[in-house]
Design an enzyme around this catalytic site. Sequence first.
Site, mmCIF file in Angstrom:
data_model
loop_
_atom_site.group_PDB
_atom_site.id
_atom_site.type_symbol
_atom_site.label_atom_id
_atom_site.label_comp_id
_atom_site.label_asym_id
_atom_site.label_seq_id
_atom_site.Cartn_x
_atom_site.Cartn_y
_atom_site.Cartn_z
ATOM 1 N N CYS A 32 0.825 -1.195 0.000
ATOM 2 C CA CYS A 32 0.000 0.000 0.000
ATOM 3 C C CYS A 32 0.869 1.258 0.000
ATOM 4 O O CYS A 32 1.822 1.358 0.780
ATOM 5 C CB CYS A 32 -0.924 0.011 1.217
ATOM 6 S SG CYS A 32 -2.032 1.434 1.264
ATOM 7 N N CYS B 38 -0.494 5.294 6.680
ATOM 8 C CA CYS B 38 -1.291 5.173 7.904
ATOM 9 C C CYS B 38 -0.444 4.517 8.992
ATOM 10 O O CYS B 38 0.030 3.382 8.837
ATOM 11 C CB CYS B 38 -2.544 4.356 7.634
ATOM 12 S SG CYS B 38 -3.576 5.021 6.305
ATOM 13 N N CYS C 66 -1.171 0.905 10.551
ATOM 14 C CA CYS C 66 -1.428 -0.217 9.642
ATOM 15 C C CYS C 66 -0.160 -0.992 9.293
ATOM 16 O O CYS C 66 0.845 -0.408 8.868
ATOM 17 C CB CYS C 66 -2.097 0.295 8.365
ATOM 18 S SG CYS C 66 -2.562 -1.026 7.232
ATOM 19 N N CYS D 196 -17.338 -9.331 4.329
ATOM 20 C CA CYS D 196 -16.604 -8.071 4.192
ATOM 21 C C CYS D 196 -15.356 -8.309 3.354
ATOM 22 O O CYS D 196 -14.459 -9.058 3.750
ATOM 23 C CB CYS D 196 -16.233 -7.521 5.565
ATOM 24 S SG CYS D 196 -17.658 -7.248 6.642
ATOM 25 N N CYS E 94 -20.106 -6.394 1.903
ATOM 26 C CA CYS E 94 -19.549 -5.087 2.251
ATOM 27 C C CYS E 94 -18.163 -4.992 1.631
ATOM 28 O O CYS E 94 -17.319 -5.860 1.863
ATOM 29 C CB CYS E 94 -19.468 -4.927 3.766
ATOM 30 S SG CYS E 94 -18.738 -3.349 4.300
ATOM 31 N N CYS F 62 -20.752 2.300 5.840
ATOM 32 C CA CYS F 62 -20.121 1.677 7.008
ATOM 33 C C CYS F 62 -18.858 2.453 7.311
ATOM 34 O O CYS F 62 -17.980 2.577 6.454
ATOM 35 C CB CYS F 62 -19.804 0.215 6.710
ATOM 36 S SG CYS F 62 -18.846 -0.621 8.002
#
Length: 341
Positions: free
Chosen positions: A67, A71, A74, A111, A143, A203
């Site tokens: 990624c 963050c 994470c 999810c 989701c 959500c």
Amino acid sequence: MNFPNWNALADRALEGECLEREAARAVLHAPDDVLLDQLAAAYRVRRHYWGNRVRFHFLLNAQSGLCPEDCHYCSQSKISSAEIEKYPLMAKEKILSAAERAASLNAGTFCFVISGRSPNDSTLGKVVEAVREIKQTSDLKVCACLGLLSEEQTRQLADAGVDRVNHNLNTSEDYHPNICNTHTWRDRATTLKNVKAAGITTCSGGIIGMGESDDDIIDLALQLRELKVTSVPINFLIPIPGTPFARLNELNPRRCLRVLCLFRFLLPSQEIRIAGGREVHLRSLQPLGLYPANSIFVGDYLTTPGQAARRDLEMLQDAGFILEAPDGSPLDSKIPLNRLS
């Protein structure tokens, strides 16, 4: 500090009133000897909207690591040195197999999560294809958690049959620069608005224990209320080695329970889910979390393990809660435990 009557707070929540900041702070600062009173009051609100039902959500980390975002919490971010699996988007067959596993665990929602800032056209197309097959072969709600999304991307997800999109605000707008610098809090809020405009249920929740203040926690809940978010996952930071927050250790089970009570008072009708960090921080008090919250993840999280599904169902049955089907109806509370691992 003067502490309010907890049942009076429950009455106000049931009437749709928003608590003043002083009352919200009192929820987070209450002494341990009134914790059960707080939980009982929060349960009055939860029971009004959700009865004694609990919904299972099953989480699939369909694309891990790699990624470009920074963050700090994470393990999949570009600044993390955590030892995790890293892989591109799973083959459709693996995604469908995971959905079958979710159905076998009586999860109401599957999810589907991918790492990264935002899906490219190829990745989004593969996600759409997988979602269409899941919707054709099961009753699962789907989701999708795919990062930042444009209006066009959310329209494609809606057309595919995605029931809900997750994109957490994570913390208050003021505190966000302390946890991420490669995108803004406003970027996240814009994604939620795009999701809502596409007619998909929203959500969004947060992560508690990242060094934020009480007011940041309150602001997060109020911002979710303002955005009229439908489902609210509350994560408790797992300080993963190799991440900038590896040394943070601010939580205990009572603090976590007070946070859950606060979110129930401020978000009375929403689905509130105890998400990552449940087993680590609530520990032996996990069942008490179901008095303010009404859903949990069953199985593992993104890069950290959860407790066995059998134990989750035992916890529900022992406390007198009933598992909820995808359509919201109660399932047989005596589901044989030998069906779960």
